[in-house]
Design an enzyme around this catalytic site. Structure first.
Site, PDB file in Angstrom:
ATOM      1  CG  HIS A  30      90.348   4.080  41.130  1.00 56.88           C
ATOM      2  ND1 HIS A  30      91.146   4.182  39.775  1.00 56.88           N
ATOM      3  CD2 HIS A  30      91.621   4.731  41.658  1.00 56.88           C
ATOM      4  CE1 HIS A  30      92.191   4.551  39.795  1.00 56.88           C
ATOM      5  NE2 HIS A  30      92.639   5.295  40.757  1.00 56.88           N
ATOM      6  CG  HIS A  42      95.865   5.507  41.926  1.00 57.91           C
ATOM      7  ND1 HIS A  42      95.153   6.439  41.204  1.00 57.91           N
ATOM      8  CD2 HIS A  42      96.910   6.037  42.455  1.00 57.91           C
ATOM      9  CE1 HIS A  42      95.367   7.480  41.676  1.00 57.91           C
ATOM     10  NE2 HIS A  42      96.235   7.653  42.285  1.00 57.91           N
ATOM     11  CB  CYS A 153      92.544   1.266  37.935  1.00 56.77           C
ATOM     12  SG  CYS A 153      90.963   0.998  38.408  1.00 56.77           S
TER      13      CYS A 153
END
Length: 262
Positions: A30, A42, A153
């Site tokens: 991530h 994010h 992301c």
């Protein structure tokens, strides 16, 4: 940082850095932009904040694994309605994972030596001020709909760092992780006709691995020809999200400065 790992200590990261952490036993990572003050911007799958499905308050999002509440920072988890761009503290962003720093401006040989996608790019990063500006602007205005292969992301972090946007949206996005997933079966398909020419399984595996690396390299934003530099203020128009007025933009800038200082 070496060829095997991009792991760093918290004291080593600086505002504007592209950071990431591994999830689910290194299954996927991530990504986000560190904006200073132990805060990270994010991109996650959009969550309806007004829905009540009986999920506990400390539940975790399916993809990002970011807790919905935080006792450390009052504004941790801030996001605009119907937006997937989130402001989190570094602790919540990392969860129980380690901290890694995404590399920019690597040589082709270093890029190919990285077996896992989503750890580096040959593209160069813009100055930290420009990176933070894009991240905070998108926090207020969104980054479109989350898509694992087209707009995830890592794509968000890569855009914040470079300002590069893909013209042809029918292909794979900027994400190195997505390129790896798509590159593996592509390599197998491309190499399958060569099996007749190679009696040894080792030869087949070698060609497949080579095709995999080259297909991943070909989709890197640093070498792609289907990308253009787009100002973040014009991003919504280019992607058909609608226009943003100057008045709203000024209000968002003031809000961003307040968030970073708090």
């Amino acid at each position: 940082m070496g060829l095997l790992t991009n792991r760093v200590e918290r004291s080593e990261i600086r505002p504007g850095d592209h950071i990431y952490t591994w999830r689910a036993v290194f299954t996927y990572s991530h990504h986000g932009i560190f904006v200073g003050g132990s805060k990270v911007v994010h991109f996650t799958p959009e969550r309806n904040r007004d829905s009540n499905n009986g999920t506990p308050s400390d539940s975790y999002d399916l993809v990002s694994s970011i807790p919905s509440t935080c006792s450390t920072f009052p504004d941790c988890g801030f996001r605009q309605p119907n937006s997937g761009v989130v402001l989190s503290c570094l602790d919540c962003f990392l969860g129980k994972g380690s901290l890694y720093s995404f590399e920019y401006g690597v040589t082709p040989s270093v890029f190919l030596a990285k077996v896992r996608g989503g750890t580096c790019t040959t593209a160069t990063s813009d100055p930290p001020d420009a990176v933070i500006h894009r991240a905070m602007y998108l926090l207020q205005n969104g980054f479109g709909n989350y898509d694992v292969f087209q707009n995830n992301c890592e794509d968000f972090a890569l855009y914040c760092k470079t300002g590069l946007l893909i013209v042809d949206k029918s292909g794979v996005g900027r994400s190195g992780q997505a390129s790896s997933v798509i590159g593996a079966p592509l390599a197998a398909i491309l190499s399958s006709p060569l099996k007749l020419l190679m009696p040894s399984p080792v030869g087949v595996a070698t060609v497949t691995a080579g095709m995999y690396c080259m297909s991943r390299y070909a989709t890197d934003i640093g070498v792609r020809t289907d990308v253009i530099k787009v100002a973040v203020e014009e991003l919504a128009v280019n992607l058909g999200w609608g226009d943003v007025t100057e008045e709203v933009a000024e209000e968002n800038d003031a809000s961003n400065r307040q968030i970073v200082r708090s």
